[in-house]
Design an enzyme around this catalytic site. Sequence first.
Site, PDB file in Angstrom:
ATOM      1  N   CYS A  77       0.842  -1.209   0.000  1.00  0.00           N
ATOM      2  CA  CYS A  77       0.000   0.000   0.000  1.00  0.00           C
ATOM      3  C   CYS A  77       0.873   1.253   0.000  1.00  0.00           C
ATOM      4  O   CYS A  77       1.876   1.338   0.697  1.00  0.00           O
ATOM      5  CB  CYS A  77      -0.891  -0.014   1.241  1.00  0.00           C
ATOM      6  N   CYS A  80       1.035   4.372   3.957  1.00  0.00           N
ATOM      7  CA  CYS A  80       2.006   4.606   5.036  1.00  0.00           C
ATOM      8  C   CYS A  80       3.401   4.225   4.564  1.00  0.00           C
ATOM      9  O   CYS A  80       3.562   3.381   3.697  1.00  0.00           O
ATOM     10  CB  CYS A  80       1.670   3.732   6.250  1.00  0.00           C
ATOM     11  N   CYS A 159      -7.799  -0.225   8.136  1.00  0.00           N
ATOM     12  CA  CYS A 159      -6.712   0.715   7.905  1.00  0.00           C
ATOM     13  C   CYS A 159      -6.362   1.371   9.234  1.00  0.00           C
ATOM     14  O   CYS A 159      -7.248   1.817   9.961  1.00  0.00           O
ATOM     15  CB  CYS A 159      -7.145   1.767   6.880  1.00  0.00           C
ATOM     16  N   GLN A 281      -7.924  20.565   7.813  1.00  0.00           N
ATOM     17  CA  GLN A 281      -6.854  19.731   8.378  1.00  0.00           C
ATOM     18  C   GLN A 281      -7.381  18.314   8.638  1.00  0.00           C
ATOM     19  O   GLN A 281      -8.492  18.160   9.143  1.00  0.00           O
ATOM     20  CB  GLN A 281      -6.339  20.343   9.687  1.00  0.00           C
ATOM     21  N   TYR A 310      -3.463  32.164   2.989  1.00  0.00           N
ATOM     22  CA  TYR A 310      -3.779  30.758   2.672  1.00  0.00           C
ATOM     23  C   TYR A 310      -4.733  30.243   3.760  1.00  0.00           C
ATOM     24  O   TYR A 310      -4.453  29.256   4.439  1.00  0.00           O
ATOM     25  CB  TYR A 310      -2.517  29.892   2.640  1.00  0.00           C
ATOM     26  N   GLU A 331      -7.592  33.617   0.546  1.00  0.00           N
ATOM     27  CA  GLU A 331      -7.663  32.226   0.083  1.00  0.00           C
ATOM     28  C   GLU A 331      -8.008  32.236  -1.413  1.00  0.00           C
ATOM     29  O   GLU A 331      -8.829  33.027  -1.861  1.00  0.00           O
ATOM     30  CB  GLU A 331      -8.735  31.502   0.916  1.00  0.00           C
ATOM     31  N   ASP A 379       0.162  29.791   5.774  1.00  0.00           N
ATOM     32  CA  ASP A 379      -0.003  28.328   5.824  1.00  0.00           C
ATOM     33  C   ASP A 379      -0.150  27.813   4.403  1.00  0.00           C
ATOM     34  O   ASP A 379      -1.216  27.342   4.003  1.00  0.00           O
ATOM     35  CB  ASP A 379      -1.244  27.990   6.676  1.00  0.00           C
ATOM     36  N   CYS A 406       3.735  22.400   5.576  1.00  0.00           N
ATOM     37  CA  CYS A 406       3.641  20.938   5.445  1.00  0.00           C
ATOM     38  C   CYS A 406       4.789  20.420   4.588  1.00  0.00           C
ATOM     39  O   CYS A 406       4.760  19.279   4.139  1.00  0.00           O
ATOM     40  CB  CYS A 406       2.288  20.535   4.866  1.00  0.00           C
TER      41      CYS A 406
HETATM   42  N1  SAH Z   1      -4.903  27.553   7.041  1.00  0.00           N
HETATM   43  C1  SAH Z   1      -5.905  26.652   6.531  1.00  0.00           C
HETATM   44  C2  SAH Z   1      -5.638  26.127   5.125  1.00  0.00           C
HETATM   45  C3  SAH Z   1      -4.248  25.664   4.802  1.00  0.00           C
HETATM   46  S1  SAH Z   1      -4.070  24.726   3.319  1.00  0.00           S
HETATM   47  C4  SAH Z   1      -6.159  25.534   7.501  1.00  0.00           C
HETATM   48  O1  SAH Z   1      -5.444  25.371   8.486  1.00  0.00           O
HETATM   49  O2  SAH Z   1      -7.131  24.795   7.312  1.00  0.00           O
HETATM   50  C5  SAH Z   1      -3.523  25.884   2.162  1.00  0.00           C
HETATM   51  C6  SAH Z   1      -4.644  26.689   1.519  1.00  0.00           C
HETATM   52  O3  SAH Z   1      -4.035  27.603   0.611  1.00  0.00           O
HETATM   53  C7  SAH Z   1      -5.639  25.885   0.700  1.00  0.00           C
HETATM   54  O4  SAH Z   1      -6.938  26.211   1.144  1.00  0.00           O
HETATM   55  C8  SAH Z   1      -5.430  26.374  -0.746  1.00  0.00           C
HETATM   56  O5  SAH Z   1      -6.631  26.444  -1.478  1.00  0.00           O
HETATM   57  C9  SAH Z   1      -4.871  27.757  -0.522  1.00  0.00           C
HETATM   58  N2  SAH Z   1      -4.007  28.333  -1.572  1.00  0.00           N
HETATM   59  C10 SAH Z   1      -3.180  27.706  -2.432  1.00  0.00           C
HETATM   60  N3  SAH Z   1      -2.466  28.601  -3.156  1.00  0.00           N
HETATM   61  C11 SAH Z   1      -2.864  29.844  -2.735  1.00  0.00           C
HETATM   62  C12 SAH Z   1      -2.475  31.170  -3.085  1.00  0.00           C
HETATM   63  N4  SAH Z   1      -1.548  31.419  -4.011  1.00  0.00           N
HETATM   64  N5  SAH Z   1      -3.071  32.189  -2.439  1.00  0.00           N
HETATM   65  C13 SAH Z   1      -4.002  31.957  -1.478  1.00  0.00           C
HETATM   66  N6  SAH Z   1      -4.400  30.726  -1.122  1.00  0.00           N
HETATM   67  C14 SAH Z   1      -3.841  29.668  -1.724  1.00  0.00           C
END
Ligand code: SAH
Length: 449
Positions: A77, A80, A159, A281, A310, A331, A379, A406
């Site tokens: 798989c 993981c 899983c 998340q 983001y 966003e 983020d 991430c």
């Molecule tokens: N902070 C949030 C989302 C993080 S994930 C949380 O904790 O849930 C990253 C996010 O960035 C996603 O929703 C994605 O759609 C957005 N994203 C990707 N590229 C972007 C950009 N250039 N400008 C703004 N948002 C963006």
Amino acid sequence: MKKNDIIELDITGMTHEGLGVGRKNGMAVFVEGAVSGEKVYARIIKVQKNYAVAEVHEWLDKSQHRQEPFCLVYESCGGCSLQHMSYQMQLEFKYGVVKDALEHIGGFKDITVNPAIGMDNPMHYRNKAQYPVGIGNDSKPVSGFYAKQSHQIIDFESCAIQDEISVKIRNHIIESVREAGIPAYDETTGKGILRQIITRTASTGIMVVLVVTTEKVPGLKALIQNISARFPEVKSIVLNINNRKGSVITGEKNLTVYGQDTITDRLGKYVFHISPLSFYQVNPVQTEILYGKVMEYAALKGNETVFDLYCGIGTISVFLAGKAKRVIGVESVKEAVEMAERNKLVNNISNVEFYHGKAENIAAELYKKGIKADVVVVDPPRKGCDGKLLETIAGMRPTRIVYVSCNPSTLARDLKYLGENGYRIEQVQPVDMFPWTSHVECVVLMTRK
Ligand code: SAH
């Protein structure tokens, strides 16, 4: 060194993906399944110009930190990749990945990285599962996860990382689909209907998204009846229409065929509405810890303007709003911004504005208009922040930057720029959001020099 050679190797390090690394005649050899500190006979699988890939032929010396993988399909798989390490070893591995990226990509020497925060119970933690559907040996639909580096579907009984009910729902859907004769999508011909089964689990119930090529699914009514009768926890069933060829999982159109359009999750003292496709998340237990760190590092006193770039469905923005004067969330996905607006309402918050667009563009426009952040939270997805955004942030001179990442490599690259443009690293905190996989989440605090 050539293919099928068997060589003796000391495993002295690990790649960011979790492969063991040894050296032979100055060349790096990557060994799947081997961990730091081991000695092995490795069989060479592939030799490239600067490195070789091998598998373990025999262990000469095993690490005391390894463990038997607990999953029956672990070898095949693609889900993981670290089940052969004890959980403690994984946390140390993730700490090492962050430290290594900051030193080698970021150029930060002697940087203090806090120990990774792990889970007390690192099992069945995921709230979202995406099961691809394919055609089995009996020509009927099967589902599972993709094998490593292929689209072969590996079926399983259980899983270790998914919510247990999610797997039960998947099993039930596949059984019903096989009985009803709903055809699986065939990637090679583009024929068939059902492509993916997605489940999202939240505090108020479960959403099932069926990714299909057409709205006209034969036997759909019976299928819905079948799922909802057996699983009262399912509060929403959505068809997502994707008739394009290729490996992009979902299409743009969603049709709610049962129950609600969204599900609601509780995080801390807030609630969040989640739509079928918006980012949320995947590990709710660790998300509270991660957001707690964001709040701690933001250290708000109540008079600040904070940018949450983001922002997804506005989760971090809502947390920040309780402690700041003004929060601006940005966003790029429209549906997520609509959810963010709704989440602002349901949590009774008035000091947040959301903007739809790219963080790099909107932040620059706001800055041009004279709107500056005292604290910036970013983020971004795996590719990290756009260079133009980093320039805008550095120009704005916020007192604090909180970077949630991430991907340690792009994190290190971006911190290097900020380090050269007025900021110093204060805190580096890995938080294990993805036990048993090599994914590494990290939150960093930078302050102005
Ligand atoms: N902070 C949030 C989302 C993080 S994930 C949380 O904790 O849930 C990253 C996010 O960035 C996603 O929703 C994605 O759609 C957005 N994203 C990707 N590229 C972007 C950009 N250039 N400008 C703004 N948002 C963006």
